[in-house]
Design an enzyme around this catalytic site. Structure first.
Site, mmCIF file in Angstrom:
data_model
loop_
_atom_site.group_PDB
_atom_site.id
_atom_site.type_symbol
_atom_site.label_atom_id
_atom_site.label_comp_id
_atom_site.label_asym_id
_atom_site.label_seq_id
_atom_site.Cartn_x
_atom_site.Cartn_y
_atom_site.Cartn_z
ATOM 1 N N SER A 1 2.146 3.099 4.909
ATOM 2 C CA SER A 1 2.631 4.413 3.957
ATOM 3 C C SER A 1 3.333 5.186 5.160
ATOM 4 O O SER A 1 3.267 5.048 6.153
ATOM 5 C CB SER A 1 1.211 4.858 3.645
ATOM 6 O OG SER A 1 1.730 6.184 3.091
ATOM 7 N N TYR B 1 -7.001 8.922 4.821
ATOM 8 C CA TYR B 1 -5.906 7.772 4.490
ATOM 9 C C TYR B 1 -4.796 7.788 5.661
ATOM 10 O O TYR B 1 -4.508 6.615 5.771
ATOM 11 C CB TYR B 1 -5.196 8.561 3.104
ATOM 12 C CG TYR B 1 -4.095 7.610 2.480
ATOM 13 C CD1 TYR B 1 -4.527 6.654 1.460
ATOM 14 C CD2 TYR B 1 -2.706 7.920 2.721
ATOM 15 C CE1 TYR B 1 -3.735 5.761 1.154
ATOM 16 C CE2 TYR B 1 -1.900 7.039 2.490
ATOM 17 C CZ TYR B 1 -2.168 6.071 1.359
ATOM 18 O OH TYR B 1 -1.218 5.207 0.889
HETATM 19 P P1 NAD Z 1 -3.086 1.397 -7.230
HETATM 20 O O1 NAD Z 1 -4.371 2.093 -7.146
HETATM 21 O O2 NAD Z 1 -2.255 1.341 -8.275
HETATM 22 O O3 NAD Z 1 -3.499 -0.400 -7.012
HETATM 23 C C1 NAD Z 1 -4.409 -0.678 -6.053
HETATM 24 C C2 NAD Z 1 -5.224 -1.784 -6.312
HETATM 25 O O4 NAD Z 1 -6.054 -2.371 -5.343
HETATM 26 C C3 NAD Z 1 -6.063 -1.727 -7.612
HETATM 27 O O5 NAD Z 1 -5.831 -2.811 -8.487
HETATM 28 C C4 NAD Z 1 -7.312 -1.541 -7.227
HETATM 29 O O6 NAD Z 1 -8.432 -1.930 -8.010
HETATM 30 C C5 NAD Z 1 -7.122 -2.513 -5.662
HETATM 31 N N1 NAD Z 1 -8.419 -2.141 -5.008
HETATM 32 C C6 NAD Z 1 -8.832 -0.851 -4.565
HETATM 33 N N2 NAD Z 1 -9.867 -1.088 -3.657
HETATM 34 C C7 NAD Z 1 -10.046 -2.279 -3.388
HETATM 35 C C8 NAD Z 1 -10.963 -3.314 -2.750
HETATM 36 N N3 NAD Z 1 -11.851 -2.665 -1.963
HETATM 37 N N4 NAD Z 1 -10.995 -4.450 -2.665
HETATM 38 C C9 NAD Z 1 -10.031 -5.189 -3.499
HETATM 39 N N5 NAD Z 1 -9.162 -4.293 -4.260
HETATM 40 C C10 NAD Z 1 -9.116 -3.155 -4.280
HETATM 41 O O7 NAD Z 1 -2.334 1.786 -5.851
HETATM 42 P P2 NAD Z 1 -0.944 1.405 -5.281
HETATM 43 O O8 NAD Z 1 -0.214 2.764 -5.443
HETATM 44 O O9 NAD Z 1 -0.079 0.429 -6.119
HETATM 45 O O10 NAD Z 1 -0.913 1.268 -3.905
HETATM 46 C C11 NAD Z 1 -0.999 -0.303 -3.331
HETATM 47 C C12 NAD Z 1 -0.940 -0.030 -1.802
HETATM 48 O O11 NAD Z 1 0.186 0.524 -1.388
HETATM 49 C C13 NAD Z 1 -1.968 0.710 -1.180
HETATM 50 O O12 NAD Z 1 -2.423 0.119 0.059
HETATM 51 C C14 NAD Z 1 -1.550 2.269 -1.072
HETATM 52 O O13 NAD Z 1 -2.149 2.738 0.035
HETATM 53 C C15 NAD Z 1 0.088 1.660 -0.732
HETATM 54 N N6 NAD Z 1 0.806 2.654 -0.988
HETATM 55 C C16 NAD Z 1 0.974 3.155 -2.141
HETATM 56 C C17 NAD Z 1 2.177 4.301 -2.395
HETATM 57 C C18 NAD Z 1 2.609 4.801 -3.731
HETATM 58 O O14 NAD Z 1 3.225 5.878 -3.704
HETATM 59 N N7 NAD Z 1 1.857 4.260 -4.701
HETATM 60 C C19 NAD Z 1 2.780 4.787 -1.086
HETATM 61 C C20 NAD Z 1 2.503 4.191 0.152
HETATM 62 C C21 NAD Z 1 1.411 3.405 0.186
#
Ligand code: NAD
Length: 256
Positions: free
Chosen positions: A141, A154
């Site tokens: 991130s 985080y």
């Molecule tokens: P999201 O919440 O939409 O999806 C995350 C998925 O991970 C979900 O399906 C959830 O059920 C699953 N999950 C959560 N905990 C888990 C666990 N312990 N074991 C297995 N599965 C688990 O999130 P997103 O926004 O798609 O984020 C995906 C990744 O990208 C994350 O690592 C997040 O930190 C990173 N990220 C997202 C953003 C953003 O703006 N959306 C920005 C930077 C980084």
């Protein structure tokens, strides 16, 4: 068991960015194992993606070593050796409240899922990945390198992911390439399971503050995953790729 197509494991592949990565990999001829803690979302994905290719769902909490071991065994049995591991699962909400009120259990859970999960999945996929000369892509991130208040757990977890990425690249090279993607603001509302999907609203300013003129989409991340997983990126390892529409390159001094 079909062994003709390469095998990818996408953690957190049932919703959000992971769901987009799953779809794009299937379209490009990969078999995909969706590894997600959310059974409802995982089952929904099987129906959604079944016509695109071979896709399976394994319920798993990536912070639990026994479950991760079982995930890799099941993947092996159903699809063959893993060639790509996308460590995407994470607790994506960065805000955990004021530092003085942040309890140890919350801090620990962020570290367990966002960082330890990457370690465990990489450890237990390593043998396959060496055999297939595959690669690992971790989701970091931009919050690993810049912060707002009340995001300690985080941000620390994602800082760890960036460090773990280059450590893994050294340990697993030359057989396995390991890189990370650090997204900025990616809107995932429409990529949730049906029961929690929402139509996002964003102001013009939300979009225009990005140097590219818009916020990020899950497919932006999926496109970079495809390239990093391909032979075109064969000379790339141990790197972090910032994918934020240019936000982290902006000067933020306020004008008078
Ligand atoms: P999201 O919440 O939409 O999806 C995350 C998925 O991970 C979900 O399906 C959830 O059920 C699953 N999950 C959560 N905990 C888990 C666990 N312990 N074991 C297995 N599965 C688990 O999130 P997103 O926004 O798609 O984020 C995906 C990744 O990208 C994350 O690592 C997040 O930190 C990173 N990220 C997202 C953003 C953003 O703006 N959306 C920005 C930077 C980084």
């Amino acid at each position: 068991m079909s062994q003709s197509k390469p095998v990818a494991v996408v953690t957190g592949g049932a919703q959000g960015i992971g769901r987009a990565i799953t779809g794009v990999l299937l379209q490009q001829g990969w078999q995909v194992m969706i590894a997600d803690i959310d059974g409802e979302a995982g089952t929904e994905c099987i129906h959604l993606f079944d016509n695109l290719g071979t896709v399976h769902f394994q319920p798993v909490d990536v912070s639990r070593e026994d479950q991760v071991q079982q995930l890799m065994r099941t993947t092996h049995e159903k699809m063959g050796q893993v060639k790509l591991l996308v460590n995407n699962a994470g607790i994506a909400n960065p805000f955990t409240g004021a530092l003085e009120d942040l309890d140890l259990a919350t801090w620990q859970r962020y570290l367990d899922v966002n960082l330890t999960g990457v370690f465990l999945c990489s450890k237990h996929a390593a043998e396959d990945l060496r055999n297939t000369r595959g690669s690992i892509i971790n989701l970091g991130s931009t919050r690993a390198i810049q912060s707002e208040p009340d995001t300690e757990a985080y941000s620390a977890s994602k800082g760890g992911v960036l460090a773990l990425t280059h450590a893994l690249a050294m340990s697993l090279g030359p057989d396995v390439r390991v890189n990370s993607i650090s997204p900025g603001w990616i809107e995932v509302g429409e990529w949730q399971k049906a029961s929690s999907r929402y139509q996002p609203f964003h102001s013009d300013e939300d979009h225009e503050q990005h140097p590219v003129g818009r916020m990020g989409k899950p497919d932006d991340v999926a496109g970079l995953v495809l390239w990093l997983a391909s032979d075109l990126a064969g000379f790339v390892t141990g790197q972090d790729f910032v994918l934020d529409g240019g936000m982290s390159r902006k000067m933020v001094y306020k004008e008078d």
